[in-house]
Design an enzyme around this catalytic site. Structure first.
Site, PDB file in Angstrom:
ATOM      1  N   TYR A 311       0.840  -1.194   0.000  1.00 49.75           N
ATOM      2  CA  TYR A 311       0.000   0.000   0.000  1.00 49.75           C
ATOM      3  C   TYR A 311       0.877   1.247   0.000  1.00 49.75           C
ATOM      4  O   TYR A 311       1.765   1.380   0.837  1.00 49.75           O
ATOM      5  CB  TYR A 311      -0.901  -0.025   1.242  1.00 49.75           C
ATOM      6  CG  TYR A 311      -1.902   1.103   1.364  1.00 49.75           C
ATOM      7  CD1 TYR A 311      -2.210   1.941   0.311  1.00 49.75           C
ATOM      8  CD2 TYR A 311      -2.562   1.328   2.557  1.00 49.75           C
ATOM      9  CE1 TYR A 311      -3.138   2.961   0.448  1.00 49.75           C
ATOM     10  CE2 TYR A 311      -3.502   2.332   2.709  1.00 49.75           C
ATOM     11  CZ  TYR A 311      -3.779   3.153   1.650  1.00 49.75           C
ATOM     12  OH  TYR A 311      -4.690   4.167   1.782  1.00 49.75           O
ATOM     13  N   CYS A 312       0.634   2.145  -0.962  1.00 45.15           N
ATOM     14  CA  CYS A 312       1.319   3.438  -1.037  1.00 45.15           C
ATOM     15  C   CYS A 312       2.834   3.205  -1.107  1.00 45.15           C
ATOM     16  O   CYS A 312       3.313   2.467  -1.962  1.00 45.15           O
ATOM     17  CB  CYS A 312       0.907   4.295   0.161  1.00 45.15           C
ATOM     18  SG  CYS A 312       1.543   5.988   0.150  1.00 45.15           S
ATOM     19  N   LEU A 313       3.611   3.807  -0.203  1.00 45.13           N
ATOM     20  CA  LEU A 313       5.056   3.607  -0.215  1.00 45.13           C
ATOM     21  C   LEU A 313       5.420   2.149  -0.012  1.00 45.13           C
ATOM     22  O   LEU A 313       6.439   1.668  -0.513  1.00 45.13           O
ATOM     23  CB  LEU A 313       5.724   4.452   0.874  1.00 45.13           C
ATOM     24  CG  LEU A 313       6.036   5.909   0.551  1.00 45.13           C
ATOM     25  CD1 LEU A 313       4.743   6.715   0.395  1.00 45.13           C
ATOM     26  CD2 LEU A 313       6.870   6.535   1.655  1.00 45.13           C
ATOM     27  N   PHE A 339      -1.808  -1.165  -3.878  1.00 54.73           N
ATOM     28  CA  PHE A 339      -2.848  -0.195  -3.582  1.00 54.73           C
ATOM     29  C   PHE A 339      -2.248   1.209  -3.666  1.00 54.73           C
ATOM     30  O   PHE A 339      -1.372   1.568  -2.879  1.00 54.73           O
ATOM     31  CB  PHE A 339      -3.416  -0.380  -2.172  1.00 54.73           C
ATOM     32  CG  PHE A 339      -4.024  -1.716  -1.894  1.00 54.73           C
ATOM     33  CD1 PHE A 339      -4.586  -2.483  -2.905  1.00 54.73           C
ATOM     34  CD2 PHE A 339      -4.042  -2.221  -0.604  1.00 54.73           C
ATOM     35  CE1 PHE A 339      -5.155  -3.716  -2.638  1.00 54.73           C
ATOM     36  CE2 PHE A 339      -4.610  -3.450  -0.323  1.00 54.73           C
ATOM     37  CZ  PHE A 339      -5.159  -4.201  -1.341  1.00 54.73           C
TER      38      PHE A 339
END
Length: 580
Positions: A311-313, A339
């Site tokens: 997710y993200c980073l 994500f």
């Protein structure tokens, strides 16, 4: 000759001066801002055609405003009903109270200013694109600050509230302000977060910590079904946030949803770093976070490949790690899911407004002085990206209207921010945002280059329509870097709310389409035009996707593996998530 010691002393002096300068300017580089405005002003000054266009626009706007004012005054004198007004998409002015004189004229004047400045900051020949975006963003911030909705005398909602309550709203507003200032000065979380206790109200899905090292805890969640899919899911959240964005309340916890769907779920919980952790770099985050967790899952659930999710980073880190595994012939993964995660940073979104050489140099000096990037620095940047909604509107509600709206679980989580160690954050900003090394096949992992083109795992990728952090069109660029089968989902919502999109969530819909492995990607606009649309949550589509790539259900694995060195430790959510 100048000695090495003398050079080190001067460099240290420069770094100390930049760190002090950063504190004065709240970590925003004034040099970067000044260069952008000078670039715009100088090029506008040698663009007589653009100047004439802006002059004509201003003249036509004043003429229109004068006609509207005259018509409004004439209608008021005749006591006739005002003309119908269009629906306003700007939520600050959507209330019918803004249709009354003179507030409708204030609204119209303000929106004319917005239109003029938008035209003024776009299309000036010769201005660097980054500078153009910075100037447009700066103008937007000033306009947001001086919006008539922000002041008691020019906001009809405040007038109505004050007359109805005889000024009690201001008394409550003063009390709200005092509470907020007291919490801020004491370093306490915002008022209302006390209703969401971690481990009780949020992050409450049962499980055990089965690994703890100096950087991460690994949580294994207790199964809720008699049988589970044999392939476990390993989730890598971003280290810029607490992991429980994926385990909020019971009804909107993605982790609980996965467990209830018959999956064995593991999730990393990153340590909130202190100054002593300043030397942790990206390789450390992969080695101590990803690799250590992957090894633990392999021991606890032996002989099974893993569905890896980022997710993200955390998704960016996962893409690097997966590319490294592909490079080294490591075949322990069954699939990849991302994500709101970027891999190509050529169009990284609004956060790039705060990232250039001047800005990064200032941040590096400040991080070297403190050992980490403070959580409130990132919070301020995110607030500026949507200052009308995240900064000024709450202030109007709390201090002018006297209404402290209750926090929800997502808002409480958002206030539970984390720090980032100096070395890692500097490497991330330079290698991703400034140099875009990963997409250009020059990112080094443990001293050797990795390439996303070597990844050949079925991939599920989610972008969100309103994402200001990882714009979905940027997330979509994974298609151009990875030859594998990619199922791409575009869902309504933003960077967080679009992911926390449980079944039954109102006003949710998504588009989905799969590109077969080895086939050429289509352009992003073509994808959007062709992808099928579906109402509701994309979670169910992901669950079906995972099921199709998993084996027949089996008996759940044990919790941890004590004999192999992964004995269950604390109950979920563990210790690291509680560190402020």
């Amino acid at each position: 000759m100048v000695s090495r010691q003398s050079i080190d002393q001067t460099e240290h002096l420069d770094a100390s001066a930049r760190a002090a300068w950063a504190r004065i300017w709240s970590s925003i580089s004034p040099e970067s801002q000044l260069l952008a405005w000078m670039d715009w002003v100088r090029h506008l000054s040698i663009s007589p055609g653009k100047q004439e266009q802006l002059r004509q626009l201003a003249l036509s706007q004043w003429e229109q405003l004068f006609r509207d004012w005259s018509e409004e005054l004439a209608a008021s004198a005749r006591t006739t009903a005002p003309a119908s007004t269009p629906a306003y998409t700007d939520r600050r002015f959507s209330d019918p109270a803004w249709d009354r004189w003179p507030f409708n004229l204030l609204r119209q004047t303000y929106q004319a200013q917005q239109q003029w400045w938008q035209s003024a900051t776009e299309g000036v020949a010769g201005v660097e694109p980054h500078h153009q975006k910075m100037v447009a963003f700066g103008a937007e911030q000033w306009l947001n600050m001086f919006s008539p909705s922000n002041f008691a005398l020019t906001n009809p909602l405040v007038w109505d509230k004050t007359l109805a309550e005889q000024g009690d709203n201001f008394s409550r507003g003063l009390e709200n302000w005092q509470q907020d200032m007291q919490a801020q000065s004491a370093g306490e979380p915002p008022v209302g977060t006390e209703d969401f206790k971690v481990g009780q109200d949020v992050a409450a899905t049962p499980g055990k910590v089965v690994l703890r090292n100096e950087l991460v805890e690994l949580i294994q969640y207790t199964p809720t079904t008699k049988q589970v899919h044999p392939e476990p899911i390993l989730i890598v959240p971003a280290w810029i946030m607490k992991y429980y964005i994926l385990d909020l309340s019971e009804q909107n916890s993605l982790i609980k949803y996965l467990v209830d769907q018959g999956h064995t779920v593991f999730c990393l919980s990153w340590k909130n770093p202190e100054a002593a952790d300043h030397a942790f770099g990206m390789d450390d985050y992969i080695r101590l976070g990803w690799t250590a967790s992957l090894d633990a899952v392999n021991v606890i659930v032996p002989g099974q490949k893993i569905h890896a999710t980022g997710y993200c980073l955390g998704g960016t880190l996962l893409s690097i790690a997966a590319a490294g595994m592909a490079r080294d012939g490591d075949e322990r993964l069954a699939s990849l899911t991302f994500f709101a995660a970027q891999t190509d940073f050529s169009e990284p979104g609004d956060l790039s407004l705060f990232i250039d050489e001047s800005q990064v140099s200032m941040l590096e000096a400040q991080m070297a002085d403190e050992g980490y990037l403070r959580a409130n620095q990132m919070e301020a940047a995110f607030q500026m990206l949507r200052s009308a909604d995240l900064l000024w509107a709450p202030m109007v509600n709390k201090y002018l209207l006297g209404e402290r709206r209750p926090l929800n679980d997502l808002m409480a989580w958002n206030a539970d921010a984390t720090r980032m160690p100096a070395t890692m954050h500097s490497q991330y900003l330079r290698r991703m945002y400034l140099n875009n090394d990963l997409s250009q096949n020059r990112y080094p992992l443990e001293g050797r280059i990795v390439s996303l083109a070597q990844i050949n795992l079925p991939t599920f990728c989610v972008g969100t329509v309103s994402d200001h952090v990882a714009p979905w069109r940027s997330v979509y660029k994974l298609h151009y870097l990875v030859p594998a089968e990619i199922t791409f989902v575009l869902t309504t919502g933003g960077h967080n709310a679009g992911i926390v999109s449980e079944p039954g969530h109102p006003r949710r819909n998504y588009q989905i389409s799969t590109r077969a492995a080895g086939t050429a990607p289509i352009l992003v606009d073509e994808w959007q035009a062709q992808a099928s649309s579906h109402p509701g949550s994309w979670w169910s589509a992901w669950a079906e996707w995972l099921k199709a790539r998993s084996g027949a259900p089996v008996k759940p694995p044990q919790m941890g593996a004590a004999k192999q060195g992964f004995a269950p430790l604390d109950p979920a959510p563990g210790q690291y998530v509680l560190v402020k």
